[in-house]
Scaffold this active site. Sequence first.
Site, PDB file in Angstrom:
ATOM      1  N   SER A 252      -5.388 -19.953  -4.822  1.00 40.66           N
ATOM      2  CA  SER A 252      -4.879 -19.599  -3.484  1.00 40.66           C
ATOM      3  C   SER A 252      -4.364 -20.856  -2.778  1.00 40.66           C
ATOM      4  O   SER A 252      -3.365 -20.822  -2.061  1.00 40.66           O
ATOM      5  CB  SER A 252      -5.992 -18.956  -2.652  1.00 40.66           C
ATOM      6  OG  SER A 252      -6.330 -17.687  -3.189  1.00 40.66           O
TER       7      SER A 252
ATOM      8  N   TRP B 156      -4.028 -18.928 -16.408  1.00 45.88           N
ATOM      9  CA  TRP B 156      -3.527 -17.571 -16.094  1.00 45.88           C
ATOM     10  C   TRP B 156      -2.006 -17.512 -16.207  1.00 45.88           C
ATOM     11  O   TRP B 156      -1.350 -16.888 -15.363  1.00 45.88           O
ATOM     12  CB  TRP B 156      -3.927 -17.089 -14.703  1.00 45.88           C
ATOM     13  CG  TRP B 156      -5.293 -17.400 -14.173  1.00 45.88           C
ATOM     14  CD1 TRP B 156      -5.586 -17.897 -12.952  1.00 45.88           C
ATOM     15  CD2 TRP B 156      -6.559 -17.172 -14.820  1.00 45.88           C
ATOM     16  NE1 TRP B 156      -6.955 -18.024 -12.793  1.00 45.88           N
ATOM     17  CE2 TRP B 156      -7.572 -17.592 -13.928  1.00 45.88           C
ATOM     18  CE3 TRP B 156      -6.932 -16.691 -16.074  1.00 45.88           C
ATOM     19  CZ2 TRP B 156      -8.927 -17.520 -14.241  1.00 45.88           C
ATOM     20  CZ3 TRP B 156      -8.285 -16.625 -16.380  1.00 45.88           C
ATOM     21  CH2 TRP B 156      -9.244 -17.026 -15.467  1.00 45.88           C
TER      22      TRP B 156
ATOM     23  N   THR C  16       1.370 -16.195 -17.457  1.00 44.88           N
ATOM     24  CA  THR C  16       1.913 -14.986 -18.087  1.00 44.88           C
ATOM     25  C   THR C  16       3.059 -15.329 -19.038  1.00 44.88           C
ATOM     26  O   THR C  16       3.888 -16.184 -18.722  1.00 44.88           O
ATOM     27  CB  THR C  16       2.428 -14.024 -16.983  1.00 44.88           C
ATOM     28  OG1 THR C  16       1.384 -13.831 -16.033  1.00 44.88           O
ATOM     29  CG2 THR C  16       2.850 -12.683 -17.550  1.00 44.88           C
TER      30      THR C  16
ATOM     31  N   GLY D 244     -14.998  13.582 -15.777  1.00 43.69           N
ATOM     32  CA  GLY D 244     -15.412  12.884 -17.003  1.00 43.69           C
ATOM     33  C   GLY D 244     -14.228  12.482 -17.870  1.00 43.69           C
ATOM     34  O   GLY D 244     -14.211  11.385 -18.448  1.00 43.69           O
TER      35      GLY D 244
ATOM     36  N   GLU E  10      -0.133 -13.382  -8.103  1.00 49.19           N
ATOM     37  CA  GLU E  10       0.940 -13.774  -7.172  1.00 49.19           C
ATOM     38  C   GLU E  10       0.461 -13.728  -5.713  1.00 49.19           C
ATOM     39  O   GLU E  10       1.201 -13.362  -4.803  1.00 49.19           O
ATOM     40  CB  GLU E  10       2.212 -12.942  -7.394  1.00 49.19           C
ATOM     41  CG  GLU E  10       2.754 -13.203  -8.798  1.00 49.19           C
ATOM     42  CD  GLU E  10       4.195 -12.820  -8.990  1.00 49.19           C
ATOM     43  OE1 GLU E  10       4.992 -12.983  -8.042  1.00 49.19           O
ATOM     44  OE2 GLU E  10       4.520 -12.381 -10.092  1.00 49.19           O
TER      45      GLU E  10
ATOM     46  N   GLU F 210      -6.036 -11.189   0.148  1.00 46.50           N
ATOM     47  CA  GLU F 210      -6.436 -12.029   1.290  1.00 46.50           C
ATOM     48  C   GLU F 210      -5.310 -12.998   1.659  1.00 46.50           C
ATOM     49  O   GLU F 210      -5.041 -13.244   2.839  1.00 46.50           O
ATOM     50  CB  GLU F 210      -7.726 -12.792   0.941  1.00 46.50           C
ATOM     51  CG  GLU F 210      -8.957 -11.915   0.796  1.00 46.50           C
ATOM     52  CD  GLU F 210      -8.937 -10.976  -0.425  1.00 46.50           C
ATOM     53  OE1 GLU F 210      -8.336 -11.338  -1.453  1.00 46.50           O
ATOM     54  OE2 GLU F 210      -9.501  -9.873  -0.340  1.00 46.50           O
TER      55      GLU F 210
HETATM   56  N1  COS Z   1       9.055 -20.457   1.916  1.00 45.36           N
HETATM   57  C1  COS Z   1       9.507 -21.713   2.117  1.00 45.36           C
HETATM   58  N2  COS Z   1       8.729 -22.714   2.563  1.00 45.36           N
HETATM   59  C2  COS Z   1       7.438 -22.427   2.810  1.00 45.36           C
HETATM   60  C3  COS Z   1       6.903 -21.136   2.635  1.00 45.36           C
HETATM   61  C4  COS Z   1       7.775 -20.130   2.173  1.00 45.36           C
HETATM   62  N3  COS Z   1       7.338 -18.885   1.978  1.00 45.36           N
HETATM   63  N4  COS Z   1       5.595 -21.144   2.959  1.00 45.36           N
HETATM   64  C5  COS Z   1       5.313 -22.398   3.356  1.00 45.36           C
HETATM   65  N5  COS Z   1       6.435 -23.173   3.266  1.00 45.36           N
HETATM   66  C6  COS Z   1       6.565 -24.584   3.622  1.00 45.36           C
HETATM   67  C7  COS Z   1       6.093 -24.823   5.059  1.00 45.36           C
HETATM   68  O1  COS Z   1       7.167 -24.621   5.956  1.00 45.36           O
HETATM   69  C8  COS Z   1       5.635 -26.257   5.016  1.00 45.36           C
HETATM   70  O2  COS Z   1       6.768 -27.088   5.104  1.00 45.36           O
HETATM   71  P1  COS Z   1       6.680 -28.541   5.836  1.00 45.36           P
HETATM   72  O3  COS Z   1       5.713 -29.359   5.016  1.00 45.36           O
HETATM   73  O4  COS Z   1       8.073 -29.070   5.773  1.00 45.36           O
HETATM   74  O5  COS Z   1       6.187 -28.281   7.214  1.00 45.36           O
HETATM   75  C9  COS Z   1       5.052 -26.402   3.609  1.00 45.36           C
HETATM   76  O6  COS Z   1       5.666 -25.364   2.816  1.00 45.36           O
HETATM   77  C10 COS Z   1       3.548 -26.235   3.580  1.00 45.36           C
HETATM   78  O7  COS Z   1       3.254 -24.979   4.155  1.00 45.36           O
HETATM   79  P2  COS Z   1       1.816 -24.574   4.684  1.00 45.36           P
HETATM   80  O8  COS Z   1       1.244 -25.700   5.493  1.00 45.36           O
HETATM   81  O9  COS Z   1       1.917 -23.233   5.291  1.00 45.36           O
HETATM   82  O10 COS Z   1       0.979 -24.490   3.325  1.00 45.36           O
HETATM   83  P3  COS Z   1      -0.512 -24.099   3.071  1.00 45.36           P
HETATM   84  O11 COS Z   1      -1.105 -25.122   2.175  1.00 45.36           O
HETATM   85  O12 COS Z   1      -1.204 -23.791   4.362  1.00 45.36           O
HETATM   86  O13 COS Z   1      -0.420 -22.789   2.168  1.00 45.36           O
HETATM   87  C11 COS Z   1      -0.372 -20.441   1.649  1.00 45.36           C
HETATM   88  C12 COS Z   1       0.058 -21.590   2.590  1.00 45.36           C
HETATM   89  C13 COS Z   1      -1.874 -20.253   1.641  1.00 45.36           C
HETATM   90  C14 COS Z   1       0.302 -19.228   2.219  1.00 45.36           C
HETATM   91  C15 COS Z   1       0.133 -20.764   0.231  1.00 45.36           C
HETATM   92  O14 COS Z   1      -0.590 -21.828  -0.362  1.00 45.36           O
HETATM   93  C16 COS Z   1       0.051 -19.567  -0.688  1.00 45.36           C
HETATM   94  O15 COS Z   1       0.911 -18.677  -0.645  1.00 45.36           O
HETATM   95  N6  COS Z   1      -0.965 -19.537  -1.560  1.00 45.36           N
HETATM   96  C17 COS Z   1      -1.089 -18.503  -2.591  1.00 45.36           C
HETATM   97  C18 COS Z   1      -0.465 -18.976  -3.831  1.00 45.36           C
HETATM   98  C19 COS Z   1      -0.365 -17.890  -4.824  1.00 45.36           C
HETATM   99  O16 COS Z   1       0.198 -16.844  -4.551  1.00 45.36           O
HETATM  100  N7  COS Z   1      -0.898 -18.161  -6.018  1.00 45.36           N
HETATM  101  C20 COS Z   1      -0.849 -17.238  -7.114  1.00 45.36           C
HETATM  102  C21 COS Z   1       0.165 -17.675  -8.070  1.00 45.36           C
HETATM  103  S1  COS Z   1       0.345 -16.489  -9.308  1.00 45.36           S
HETATM  104  S2  COS Z   1       2.014 -17.064 -10.100  1.00 45.36           S
END
Ligand code: COS
Length: 379
Positions: A130, A154, A156, A339, A362, A366
């Site tokens: 995450s 993980w 794919t 069943g 993805e 949460e």
């Molecule tokens: N598109 C473009 N830029 C994005 C973005 C998006 N959707 N989301 C965040 N950013 C940018 C922000 O604007 C920020 O830029 P600056 O550094 O220039 O200000 C930077 O990326 C960091 O963003 P943020 O501080 O929001 O990052 P966080 O570490 O708080 O993470 C979450 C945000 C939790 C939403 C992110 O880590 C996430 O989506 N995690 C889940 C990952 C996931 O889905 N993993 C499974 C992979 S399976 S292939």
Amino acid sequence: MQLNENQSMIRQMARDFATAKVAPIAHAIDRDGTFPEATVREMGELGFLGLVVPEAYGGVGADITSYALVVEELSRACGSHGLTVAAHNSLGCWPIATFGTEEQKRKYLPPAAAGTSLLSFGLTEAGAGSDAGGTRTTAVRDGDHWVLNGSKMWITNSHYAGALIITAKTDPTASGSRGISAFIVETDTPGFTVEKKEDKLGMRASDTAPLTLVDVRVPHANLLGREGEGFKYFMQTLDGGRISIAALALGLAEGAFAVARAYTQQREQFGKPIAEFQAVQFMLADMATQIAAARLLTYEACRLKDAGEEYAHMSAMAKLHTSETAMFVTDRAIQCLGGYGYTTEYPVERMYRDAKLCTIGEGTSEIQRLVIGRYALGL
Ligand code: COS
């Protein structure tokens, strides 16, 4: 939803293929955990592996709505087929088509679109799930190469991929999500190992494995986009990928609903089909209503992306609602079948196991709530 002529045609093609080729093998490949190489090859011939690849690079250049329709139709029959196509298109082809150089597109997209070489996406690590910015894999510049070290998990399609997009920290002094870059790594590069396939609860015919990288030398020409911008690229990649997980979950829910609907109309207890009992009708009503809402959210996310509008919040909403709906509907479908639903004689138990992945991969439910919450609050 009103489909245009192309979208209707692609959906019919996917439905026919899923009915004729995928449904008959879905049970066996799930039971044995076998990657369906033959049908994947056929999907390449039909263009399903080049849906998001522009025509100039051998793809179909379809809109996102058409792509989601294909994933949905495949997943009605088999979640593993849906996931294989979704990961390849959204996580492999799309970032190269969007952020790649002309040379990278010419080299990697045509074989990917033809299905002769799948693409894959190596982001997740033991400590970076995450918290995707927690990447520990490193890439150090050495002349006109980068040297990568680390491990991923993980991932794919990795045993069947010709190349993967790997994220790595290129600036060790940068904190959090900064200083991460993305590289296209060919799977036959020395030091690159795809480890043993995972033994999973569901999506058992989809290939998932950890990766190990030991001094993997990657040409500078394979840096994807700009150095240090990797986090933003994969956030955008996941925004799009979440639409296809929503489509996948939608297909699973629809598939389970169809089985439950047919079963309850023919299964008799107390002298009449159980569908004539209000308790069963109410279950079917709740399932149908949740599916309708999930479909609207999923295709609204597609419409926004196709229109070039901001869609990240809608893809998160679609993924959250649709994957939770798939869990609800597959659970209710098992209940309708009693069943029988709990055995492998009917596909609803497989769909239930497959659906669980959609609440995790993805971005967990949460994480979707976190993305939606930030949007709702304007943060
Ligand atoms: N598109 C473009 N830029 C994005 C973005 C998006 N959707 N989301 C965040 N950013 C940018 C922000 O604007 C920020 O830029 P600056 O550094 O220039 O200000 C930077 O990326 C960091 O963003 P943020 O501080 O929001 O990052 P966080 O570490 O708080 O993470 C979450 C945000 C939790 C939403 C992110 O880590 C996430 O989506 N995690 C889940 C990952 C996931 O889905 N993993 C499974 C992979 S399976 S292939």
